[in-house]
Design an enzyme around this catalytic site. Structure first.
Site, PDB file in Angstrom:
ATOM      1  N   ASN A 106       0.808  -1.219   0.000  1.00 25.87           N
ATOM      2  CA  ASN A 106       0.000   0.000   0.000  1.00 25.87           C
ATOM      3  C   ASN A 106       0.845   1.275   0.000  1.00 25.87           C
ATOM      4  OD1 ASN A 106      -1.639  -2.185   1.827  1.00 25.87           O
ATOM      5  ND2 ASN A 106      -3.016  -1.013   0.508  1.00 25.87           N
ATOM      6  N   HIS A 107       2.151   1.121  -0.159  1.00 23.35           N
ATOM      7  CA  HIS A 107       3.054   2.274  -0.222  1.00 23.35           C
ATOM      8  C   HIS A 107       3.407   2.538  -1.683  1.00 23.35           C
ATOM      9  CE1 HIS A 107       3.820   2.090   4.176  1.00 23.35           C
ATOM     10  NE2 HIS A 107       3.677   0.788   3.988  1.00 23.35           N
ATOM     11  N   HIS A 108       3.104   3.756  -2.165  1.00 21.52           N
ATOM     12  CA  HIS A 108       3.302   4.069  -3.584  1.00 21.52           C
ATOM     13  C   HIS A 108       4.387   5.139  -3.738  1.00 21.52           C
ATOM     14  CE1 HIS A 108      -0.152   1.919  -5.496  1.00 21.52           C
ATOM     15  NE2 HIS A 108      -0.567   1.907  -4.232  1.00 21.52           N
ATOM     16  N   VAL A 122       4.176   8.389   0.564  1.00 18.09           N
ATOM     17  CA  VAL A 122       4.144   6.927   0.657  1.00 18.09           C
ATOM     18  C   VAL A 122       3.343   6.490   1.881  1.00 18.09           C
ATOM     19  CG1 VAL A 122       6.328   6.586  -0.548  1.00 18.09           C
ATOM     20  CG2 VAL A 122       6.334   6.876   1.948  1.00 18.09           C
TER      21      VAL A 122
END
Length: 225
Positions: free
Chosen positions: A93-95, A101
């Site tokens: 779920n970290h972009h 992030v």
């Protein structure tokens, strides 16, 4: 969970006997040697993988969010040393392409992206304190050196090491590797493997191949038919 703890460094546990998470598929005779890690396989070696008993009680991202979750797939005769970390879904779920992030709870449902199954193929050896990142495929017969961080696929019968892990050398010649890939000894019946143990405990791939042509190959069509 107490029965999953280790009493001595020489003790190993077959994964078939201790894995309960349906998101983990385990082959025959693969083991975990976790004494120095001081934690269980499913709650320490494998991290951030939904599907264990506790996480199933807390939430269900498949039903709640419609996520397609990655699996951990382990072949036959895999050796996993103490301190190994297999990272699964915790960082999905970290972009890095987004402004932040940070995984805001309001975006959790839509921010998840599968990395693909993490696969450790048969006869691989994962050394002490190595870390395997999500979605990596470690080929059959590969060796991951202690303390390595594996961020990309590892070819069959290849030794890798470092952070990030890079190829150190092939274990055998290309011709020998092709023979090993053809034989797939780790899929043989246990009785036929036991008869060939003296050959396995040598470097004579040609001798093993002769055994394969004599004792295995003529009967493959019967087993597959």
């Amino acid at each position: 969970m107490k029965q999953h703890r280790f009493n001595h460094w020489s003790e190993t546990k077959y994964l078939k006997d201790i894995v309960t998470n349906p998101m983990i598929e385990v082959g025959e005779y693969s083991y975990y040697s976790g004494y120095y890690g001081h934690h269980d396989f499913e709650d320490g070696c494998v991290r951030y993988l939904w599907g264990d008993e506790k996480s199933r009680r807390l939430f269900n991202p498949i039903e709640d969010y419609g996520w397609v979750l990655d699996k951990l797939i382990i072949g036959n005769y895999v050796c996993i040393a103490s301190g190994v970390i297999i990272l699964m879904g915790g960082n999905h779920n970290h972009h890095p392409e987004w402004i932040t992030v940070y995984p805001f709870a309001e975006q959790i449902e839509t921010s998840y992206e599968p990395k693909g199954d993490t696969i450790i193929e048969s006869d691989a050896w994962i050394g002490m304190n190595a870390m395997i990142m999500p979605g990596v495929n470690i080929g059959e017969g590969a060796i991951v050196a202690a303390g390595s961080v594996v961020v990309k696929d590892v070819p069959p019968y290849t030794i890798v090491g470092g952070n990030p892990a890079k190829e150190i050398k092939k274990r055998f010649t290309d011709k020998e590797i092709e023979k090993l890939k053809e034989m797939r000894w780790f899929d043989w019946e246990r009785e036929k493997i036991e008869r060939a143990i003296p050959i396995f405990s040598s470097s004579s791939i040609d001798q093993l191949y002769d055994y394969y042509l004599r004792e295995i190959k003529p009967y493959e069509h019967l087993e597959n038919g």
